[in-house]
Motif scaffolding. Structure first.
Motif, short mmCIF file in Angstrom:
data_model
loop_
_atom_site.label_atom_id
_atom_site.label_comp_id
_atom_site.label_asym_id
_atom_site.label_seq_id
_atom_site.Cartn_x
_atom_site.Cartn_y
_atom_site.Cartn_z
N SER A 194 0.82 -1.21 0.00
CA SER A 194 0.00 0.00 0.00
C SER A 194 0.86 1.26 0.00
N CYS A 195 2.16 1.07 -0.02
CA CYS A 195 3.11 2.20 -0.03
C CYS A 195 2.91 3.07 -1.27
N HIS A 196 3.10 4.36 -1.12
CA HIS A 196 2.97 5.29 -2.24
C HIS A 196 3.98 4.98 -3.34
N SER A 197 5.15 4.50 -2.95
CA SER A 197 6.15 4.15 -3.95
C SER A 197 5.69 2.97 -4.80
N CYS A 198 5.00 2.02 -4.17
CA CYS A 198 4.47 0.88 -4.91
C CYS A 198 3.43 1.35 -5.92
N ARG A 199 2.62 2.29 -5.52
CA ARG A 199 1.61 2.84 -6.43
C ARG A 199 2.27 3.52 -7.63
N HIS A 200 3.39 4.20 -7.37
CA HIS A 200 4.11 4.85 -8.47
C HIS A 200 4.78 3.82 -9.37
N VAL A 201 5.34 2.77 -8.76
CA VAL A 201 6.01 1.72 -9.54
C VAL A 201 5.02 1.04 -10.48
N THR A 202 3.81 0.78 -10.00
CA THR A 202 2.84 0.05 -10.81
C THR A 202 2.17 0.91 -11.88
N GLY A 203 1.94 2.18 -11.58
CA GLY A 203 1.20 3.00 -12.55
C GLY A 203 1.83 4.32 -12.89
N GLY A 204 2.97 4.65 -12.28
CA GLY A 204 3.61 5.93 -12.55
C GLY A 204 4.19 6.00 -13.96
N ARG A 205 4.22 7.19 -14.50
CA ARG A 205 4.81 7.49 -15.82
C ARG A 205 4.04 6.87 -16.99
#
Length: 262
Positions: A194-205
């Motif tokens: 649920s980490c914000h970094s995980c959210r960025h890794v999965t859908g960022g950029r």
């Protein structure tokens, strides 16, 4: 306090409610975990139940010759280590950095420990704030890298949970300790993913979600649990304590582990 155009108010805040309760409660809650985890990480006793292969999360992975016989699930790769080094020295520093740089924990200790600020509409006592552009706060920017390591360590915790299904006479076994260990691992995964970094890794950029349906689907799942990141942050602090405490009581012979199978 000295901003141009601001009224000259001597009081720190005009709030009449008990605004200090939340930062004080957060301070106490975090300190309970810090003190307990620090003591248990260095005490080196009652962290391994050989009969059922229960290993405390504060001692995983145990990779040195100083570990209790059988507790080195991933092998012995180091010699004996002095008492001032925790036996889980390959994981605890990274997990500490992962938690310290976590977006929720930043908010928690900024307000409760540094009082920056302690609450809304309450002036902080610091004259200046340098931001996260220099030491020590610049380390906050490395959170995404600590996230990758935390995923690996969560995988090790999962392996420990699998190994714990060991009966007293060999083969498969299942007891109350297994329920506690598995529940702790599941909650640790929920906190990590649920980490914000995980959210960025999965859908960022991603510029077009329609071109990446798998990543988009994963991103939506992560986004759902991301809204509960603060809750998982608190829950996992105390499931770690509960898991370690239970294993300590069983390992020391204070209580017996109720067995459902073997």
């Amino acid at each position: 306090m000295g901003a141009p155009g601001r009224a000259a108010i001597a009081a720190r805040t005009l709030r009449g409610d008990r605004w200090w309760l939340q930062p004080a409660a957060t301070f106490v809650g975090l300190m309970i975990f810090v003190v307990y985890a620090t003591v248990r990480s260095f005490v080196r006793s009652a962290y391994w139940v050989d009969s059922y292969h229960y290993l405390s999360p504060f001692y995983s992975p145990c990779l040195s010759a100083s570990c209790a016989p059988g507790s080195s699930h991933l092998g012995v790769h180091f010699g004996t280590v002095p008492m001032w080094i925790p036996l889980a020295f390959m994981s605890l520093p990274f997990l500490l950095c992962f938690r310290l740089t976590c977006y929720y924990y930043r908010k928690a200790y900024y307000r409760s420990f540094w009082l920056s600020p302690p609450a809304c509409a309450v002036a902080e006592p610091h004259r200046t704030y340098g931001g996260e552009s220099r030491l020590p706060l610049i380390v906050q920017n490395a959170h995404r890298y600590f996230f990758y390591i935390a995923v690996i360590i969560s995988g090790i915790n999962t392996y420990d949970a699998v190994v714990s299904f060991h009966g007293s006479t060999g083969g498969f076994g299942f007891g109350l300790g297994n329920i506690i260990i598995v529940a702790n691992v599941i909650l640790l995964w929920l906190y990590t993913l649920s980490c914000h970094s995980c959210r960025h890794v999965t859908g960022g950029r991603l510029k077009h979600f329609s071109k990446h349906p798998v990543r988009y689907r994963v991103w939506t799942w992560v986004s759902v649990i991301n809204t509960r990141h603060m809750m998982f942050a608190w829950i996992t602090l105390y499931t770690l304590i509960l898991t370690d405490l239970y294993i300590m009581l069983v390992a020391s012979g204070t209580i017996s582990d109720p067995r459902f199978v073997n």
